[in-house]
Structures are given as C-alpha cells and as structure tokens.
Design an enzyme around this catalytic site. Sequence first.
Site, PDB file in Angstrom:
ATOM      1  N   GLU A  48      33.749  37.108  41.291  1.00 55.44           N
ATOM      2  CA  GLU A  48      33.782  37.755  39.851  1.00 55.44           C
ATOM      3  C   GLU A  48      32.379  38.155  39.762  1.00 55.44           C
ATOM      4  OE1 GLU A  48      35.572  38.974  36.932  1.00 55.44           O
ATOM      5  OE2 GLU A  48      36.830  37.390  37.884  1.00 55.44           O
ATOM      6  N   SER A  49      31.330  37.604  40.442  1.00 56.03           N
ATOM      7  CA  SER A  49      30.122  37.698  40.127  1.00 56.03           C
ATOM      8  C   SER A  49      29.599  37.789  38.656  1.00 56.03           C
ATOM      9  CB  SER A  49      29.627  39.129  40.860  1.00 56.03           C
ATOM     10  OG  SER A  49      30.277  40.358  40.054  1.00 56.03           O
TER      11      SER A  49
END
Length: 191
Positions: A48-49
Amino acid sequence: MQKLIDLFSGLLALFFRPQKPEQATPEPEKASPTGMSPDGLAILQYFESCRLDAYWDADGKVWTIGWGDTGPDVVEGLRITQAEADERLKRRLAREFVPGVLNVLTRPANQAQLDAMMDLAYNIGVSAFQGSTLLRLFNAGDQAGAAEQFPRWNKSGGKVLLGLRRRRAADRARFLGATGAEAIKTGAAIQ
C-alpha cells in the site's frame, strides 16, 4: 499352602498391575483469528505504501492519504503525520475491514488465510470482496480454488498493473501459509 500363595499373588497383581494409560488431555482448540496479524499488516503496508499528503488514487478518481485511506475527510491539500496515518489504518481495519471479512466467512479461516483475504478486501473494497468468487469458493471448502482467485484481482481501471500483480502474488502466498516476509518476497519477485 498353594491357596495362600495364590491369594498373595492375586493381591500383588491387584496392587502392582499395569495402570491404564492416562487419557491425554485434549488440546484446547485454537481460537479463530479475529483480526489482521503483524504478518498481514506487513504485507498491506509494503504494497500500500504511505503518503502523508492527499493524492489521487491509481484511477484518478478518489482522494487518498496515508495507507490508502479514503473518505469524505480526505480532500486536496490535506496533510497528516505518520502517527495519524497509522491510527487511521488501525481504525479503518477495525471498523470496516475486519468485520466486513469475518461476517461473510461461513467456515473457519486460519490466520494466514484471514490476513490474505483482509488485504484483498482492503485493496478492492469490502463489497467487491463479499461478492467475489474467491469468497464463494473458500466458503464452499475449496481452498485451492480460492487461492487461485487472487491473481484475478490485478486490474485498476481495466488495466493490469504490475503493483497489483505483485500484491496478489503476495496475498496468494500468505493465504497458502507463507510468512509475511516470504509473501512479500514472492510478490516483489513478479516481473
């Protein structure tokens, strides 16, 4: 005299006979998992970061912030701290994704399976997960068939994305029992 010996032998046999083996105490059943594990969270956060400034999603349709968080309060120009991003993720998992997945499972899932299904739901949305063939196959007891559904969720806006191919490979690996680190390595290796 023989009767006395027989009686004494009988008494000795009574006191020194082999005891019945003790019944093993059955191991208590492991409680079903009730949320995402650290391994599952590591996969989610790796793929996802985190961005602390609001940005458009991959399709350019939804304002997003933090660990892929969306909602009416996510607007252009919004900036949050890392602690706020982490708290938003924790709240959203507990409020939306954990119940959204657990409430539609009709059979027990182990922690690895639950982690993978929660990461998928987080990425595609609870409604899409709840209507998925993956869920239907899992609930029917077809774990192998369910595992093979992960790679199908590799598109955004109709386009196959490398990042989604990698994430789905990681989800599939976790579903099949890989640790978080092993699953991330599997996903990251996809070209």
